[in-house]
Motif scaffolding. Structure first.
Motif, mmCIF file in Angstrom:
data_model
loop_
_atom_site.group_PDB
_atom_site.id
_atom_site.type_symbol
_atom_site.label_atom_id
_atom_site.label_comp_id
_atom_site.label_asym_id
_atom_site.label_seq_id
_atom_site.Cartn_x
_atom_site.Cartn_y
_atom_site.Cartn_z
ATOM 1 N N ARG A 85 0.758 -1.280 0.015
ATOM 2 C CA ARG A 85 0.045 0.022 -0.041
ATOM 3 C C ARG A 85 0.920 1.120 0.018
ATOM 4 N NH1 ARG A 85 -5.142 -0.527 4.025
ATOM 5 N NH2 ARG A 85 -5.740 1.318 2.573
ATOM 6 N N LEU A 86 0.693 2.290 -0.980
ATOM 7 C CA LEU A 86 1.393 3.316 -0.973
ATOM 8 C C LEU A 86 0.997 4.319 0.209
ATOM 9 C CD1 LEU A 86 3.405 5.091 -2.849
ATOM 10 C CD2 LEU A 86 1.601 6.176 -3.859
ATOM 11 N N PRO A 87 1.758 4.658 0.961
ATOM 12 C CA PRO A 87 1.733 5.639 1.941
ATOM 13 C C PRO A 87 1.186 7.032 1.443
ATOM 14 C CG PRO A 87 4.011 5.292 1.859
ATOM 15 C CD PRO A 87 3.591 4.176 0.794
ATOM 16 N N LEU A 119 5.771 9.343 1.230
ATOM 17 C CA LEU A 119 6.784 8.426 1.192
ATOM 18 C C LEU A 119 8.013 9.237 1.821
ATOM 19 C CD1 LEU A 119 6.708 7.389 -2.596
ATOM 20 C CD2 LEU A 119 6.928 5.784 -0.715
ATOM 21 N N ASP A 120 8.804 8.311 2.836
ATOM 22 C CA ASP A 120 9.733 8.880 3.366
ATOM 23 C C ASP A 120 11.036 8.710 2.810
ATOM 24 O OD1 ASP A 120 11.394 9.760 5.627
ATOM 25 O OD2 ASP A 120 11.201 7.934 6.737
ATOM 26 N N VAL A 121 11.257 9.483 1.625
ATOM 27 C CA VAL A 121 12.155 9.614 0.698
ATOM 28 C C VAL A 121 12.811 10.948 0.666
ATOM 29 C CG1 VAL A 121 13.193 9.162 -1.648
ATOM 30 C CG2 VAL A 121 11.681 7.634 -0.466
ATOM 31 N N SER A 122 14.050 11.451 1.220
ATOM 32 C CA SER A 122 14.296 12.600 1.296
ATOM 33 C C SER A 122 15.312 12.914 -0.172
ATOM 34 C CB SER A 122 15.520 12.881 2.118
ATOM 35 O OG SER A 122 16.502 11.987 2.066
ATOM 36 N N ALA A 123 15.667 12.141 -0.990
ATOM 37 C CA ALA A 123 16.113 12.563 -2.198
ATOM 38 C C ALA A 123 15.352 12.831 -3.239
ATOM 39 C CB ALA A 123 16.931 11.077 -2.720
ATOM 40 N N PRO A 124 15.615 13.641 -4.277
ATOM 41 C CA PRO A 124 14.904 13.901 -5.259
ATOM 42 C C PRO A 124 14.393 12.828 -6.224
ATOM 43 C CG PRO A 124 17.035 14.837 -5.920
ATOM 44 C CD PRO A 124 17.037 14.191 -4.235
ATOM 45 N N VAL A 125 12.977 12.723 -6.541
ATOM 46 C CA VAL A 125 12.556 11.579 -7.080
ATOM 47 C C VAL A 125 12.127 12.024 -8.510
ATOM 48 C CG1 VAL A 125 10.605 9.707 -7.260
ATOM 49 C CG2 VAL A 125 11.998 10.603 -5.027
ATOM 50 N N HIS A 139 4.545 10.145 -7.536
ATOM 51 C CA HIS A 139 4.824 11.842 -7.595
ATOM 52 C C HIS A 139 4.267 12.297 -6.567
ATOM 53 C CE1 HIS A 139 5.544 15.499 -9.147
ATOM 54 N NE2 HIS A 139 4.272 15.795 -9.455
ATOM 55 N N GLU A 140 2.939 12.218 -6.213
ATOM 56 C CA GLU A 140 2.238 13.227 -5.201
ATOM 57 C C GLU A 140 2.814 12.646 -3.881
ATOM 58 O OE1 GLU A 140 -1.789 12.637 -6.142
ATOM 59 O OE2 GLU A 140 -1.672 13.595 -8.137
ATOM 60 N N ALA A 141 3.054 11.477 -3.667
ATOM 61 C CA ALA A 141 3.505 10.983 -2.270
ATOM 62 C C ALA A 141 5.144 11.471 -2.140
ATOM 63 C CB ALA A 141 3.338 9.608 -1.995
ATOM 64 N N ALA A 142 5.735 11.541 -3.104
ATOM 65 C CA ALA A 142 7.234 12.064 -2.755
ATOM 66 C C ALA A 142 7.363 13.323 -2.554
ATOM 67 C CB ALA A 142 8.103 11.518 -3.923
ATOM 68 N N PRO A 143 8.139 13.789 -1.439
ATOM 69 C CA PRO A 143 8.334 15.053 -0.981
ATOM 70 C C PRO A 143 8.789 15.840 -1.953
ATOM 71 C CG PRO A 143 8.858 13.719 0.718
ATOM 72 C CD PRO A 143 8.759 12.894 -0.278
#
Length: 273
Positions: A196-198, A201-207, A227-231
């Motif tokens: 399940r996509l949160p 996303l706990d990803v600090s790197a650019p995506v 895309h919307e879940a990544a900071p």
């Protein structure tokens, strides 16, 4: 070919080429590691590291006992081992299931950037009714291995239908060797059905999230959701390109990756030649 061992003792062979910022390229469901070869040829100023997924042409001693819940964790584990083995913070690049692995690995491993082409993530409404793993398992138990893999091809690669599936398969490079991986594909699909996509996303790197207008609608929807879940994310959709985008349009994919990395200078730890 070199080999690295994960924390739990899985040997993962990988091909390393070039001299420059490290790119780890992760292949997807039924694709071999060679899937990335067309893209790699356009990234000759990077160090490209292409592993073979455990169970996909590699030795996995307890392969028959691996459950769906372990599949993604084990793949993330070997990716993190690769990350630890390179000198600089690498860029993780993944296609389909490899894209999901790259995203999950980046929640803990130190990566300078993540590139994900149509991650194998199911939208909630689609996931609730997903039964591909069950249908494949039933066919395997009935001794119909080829039919089991065909169900995967039909639903994932051609959800809108294909006029002559047998003709398409005859021209598809992984066929029929991929039939040997049927059990592994069932486990992979169960892992996808359970994921399940949160909301974030706990990803600090650019995506960089990539998709194609001719790919399955549910994967295009999920790409936008990632895309919307990544900071820190950018979304690019390629016109006239399907789920097999890296193989269909390698030059366009490589150029977009390169442009994204230049725009995010911390993703390129050393100057490009």
């Amino acid at each position: 070919m070199q080999t690295i061992q994960s924390e739990s003792g899985i040997d993962v062979p990988y091909e390393r080429r070039g001299d420059g910022p490290p790119l780890i390229l992760l292949h997807g469901g039924m694709a071999p590691a060679e899937y990335w070869t067309p893209v790699v040829s356009h990234l000759d100023d990077f160090t490209t590291i292409v592993p073979r997924r455990p169970g996909f042409g590699t030795c996995l001693a307890d392969r028959d006992e691996i459950g769906a819940a372990d599949v993604l964790d084990r793949e993330v584990e070997y990716v993190r081992a690769l990350v630890d083995a390179v000198d600089d913070e690498p860029i993780l690049v993944g296609h389909s299931y490899g894209a999901l692995t790259a995203i999950e690995a980046a929640t803990d491993a130190v990566a300078s950037a993540v590139v994900a082409y149509e991650p194998a993530i199911l939208p909630d409404d689609y996931r609730r009714d997903a039964d591909l793993a069950d249908r494949m398992q039933s066919l395997l138990e009935a001794g119909k291995r080829r039919e089991a893999v065909k169900r995967y091809v039909e639903q994932v690669l051609h959800p809108d239908g294909v006029d002559d599936l047998d003709a398409w398969l005859a021209a598809w490079p992984p066929w029929p060797t991929c039939v040997d991986l049927a059990e592994e594909v069932v486990r992979m699909n169960r892992a996808v059905e359970q994921y399940r996509l949160p909301d974030r996303l706990d990803v600090s790197a650019p995506v960089l999230v990539l998709s194609g207008t001719d790919g399955p609608d549910f994967l295009r929807e999920s790409a936008r959701a990632v895309h919307e879940a990544a900071p820190h994310s950018r979304f690019v959709e390629f016109d006239g390109v399907s789920h097999a985008g890296p193989a269909e349009a390698p030059e366009r994919i490589a150029a977009t990756i390169r442009s994204f990395l230049h725009a995010n200078s911390r993703a390129v730890p050393t100057p490009l030649r």
